[in-house]
Design a protein around this motif. Structure first.
Motif, PDB file in Angstrom:
ATOM      1  N   GLU A  80       0.803  -1.231   0.000  1.00 26.81           N
ATOM      2  CA  GLU A  80       0.000   0.000   0.000  1.00 26.81           C
ATOM      3  C   GLU A  80       0.835   1.281   0.000  1.00 26.81           C
ATOM      4  O   GLU A  80       0.484   2.249  -0.656  1.00 26.81           O
ATOM      5  N   ARG A 101      -5.579  -4.239   1.102  1.00 24.18           N
ATOM      6  CA  ARG A 101      -5.293  -2.976   0.414  1.00 24.18           C
ATOM      7  C   ARG A 101      -3.907  -3.096  -0.194  1.00 24.18           C
ATOM      8  O   ARG A 101      -2.959  -3.482   0.461  1.00 24.18           O
ATOM      9  N   VAL A 103      -1.469  -1.540  -3.964  1.00 15.59           N
ATOM     10  CA  VAL A 103      -1.378  -0.566  -5.055  1.00 15.59           C
ATOM     11  C   VAL A 103      -1.046  -1.297  -6.343  1.00 15.59           C
ATOM     12  O   VAL A 103      -0.205  -2.196  -6.362  1.00 15.59           O
ATOM     13  N   GLN A 130      -0.716   4.912 -10.750  1.00 10.14           N
ATOM     14  CA  GLN A 130      -1.004   4.008  -9.642  1.00 10.14           C
ATOM     15  C   GLN A 130      -2.456   4.131  -9.220  1.00 10.14           C
ATOM     16  O   GLN A 130      -3.095   5.163  -9.419  1.00 10.14           O
ATOM     17  N   THR A 132      -4.922   2.571  -5.834  1.00  9.71           N
ATOM     18  CA  THR A 132      -5.017   1.786  -4.611  1.00  9.71           C
ATOM     19  C   THR A 132      -6.267   0.918  -4.668  1.00  9.71           C
ATOM     20  O   THR A 132      -7.374   1.423  -4.815  1.00  9.71           O
TER      21      THR A 132
END
Length: 145
Positions: A80, A101, A103, A130, A132
């Motif tokens: 993350e 979570r 990325v 990017q 998330t």
């Protein structure tokens, strides 16, 4: 009249090239951002992790095609807090566990117009995007599927 034509050529050609180069990099920036977002959504809705990776790659390729980027996207699943602009943001953080979570980092090389014939790939610009991904905490655990 001669000075006007001479100065307009000397000033106009660099400005046109500058605008073409800026537009190429901006198009790629939109493409990697869109590719990261679509890859994240495709992965999060997949029935299994292996299907999610394939869906993410296909979604990123479609986003690149939508923006007219002809190179293949480089996709990484990073923790993350990873920096997608780093040389190696990490890999292997993809999971479908509830509440996870991570990325998704998408990277592309942009060739500046007209420079490839002169300098090859020395003048390529790297563009990163990017997104998330948050796996819903109340979904069934699909990480082992």
């Amino acid at each position: 009249m001669i000075e006007f034509v001479g100065l307009s050529l000397v000033l106009l050609i660099p400005f046109v090239y500058l605008f073409l180069a800026v537009f190429a990099v901006q198009r790629a920036a939109f493409g990697v951002t869109q590719a990261a977002r679509e890859a994240g959504r495709a992965y999060a809705t997949a029935p299994s992790e292996s299907a999610g990776i394939e869906r993410a790659r296909l979604a990123a390729q479609l986003a690149f095609a939508d923006q007219g980027i002809h190179s293949a996207p480089e996709i990484r699943f990073a923790p993350e807090d990873a920096d997608c602009g780093a040389g190696s943001p990490g890999d292997g953080a993809a999971t479908l566990e509830p509440g996870a979570r991570f990325v998704i980092c998408v990277r592309a090389l942009v060739a500046l117009p007209g420079v490839g014939a002169i300098a090859g790939s020395l003048a390529d610009v790297t563009v990163n995007g990017q997104f998330t991904v948050v796996i819903d905490a109340y979904r069934a655990d699909r990480s082992g599927a």
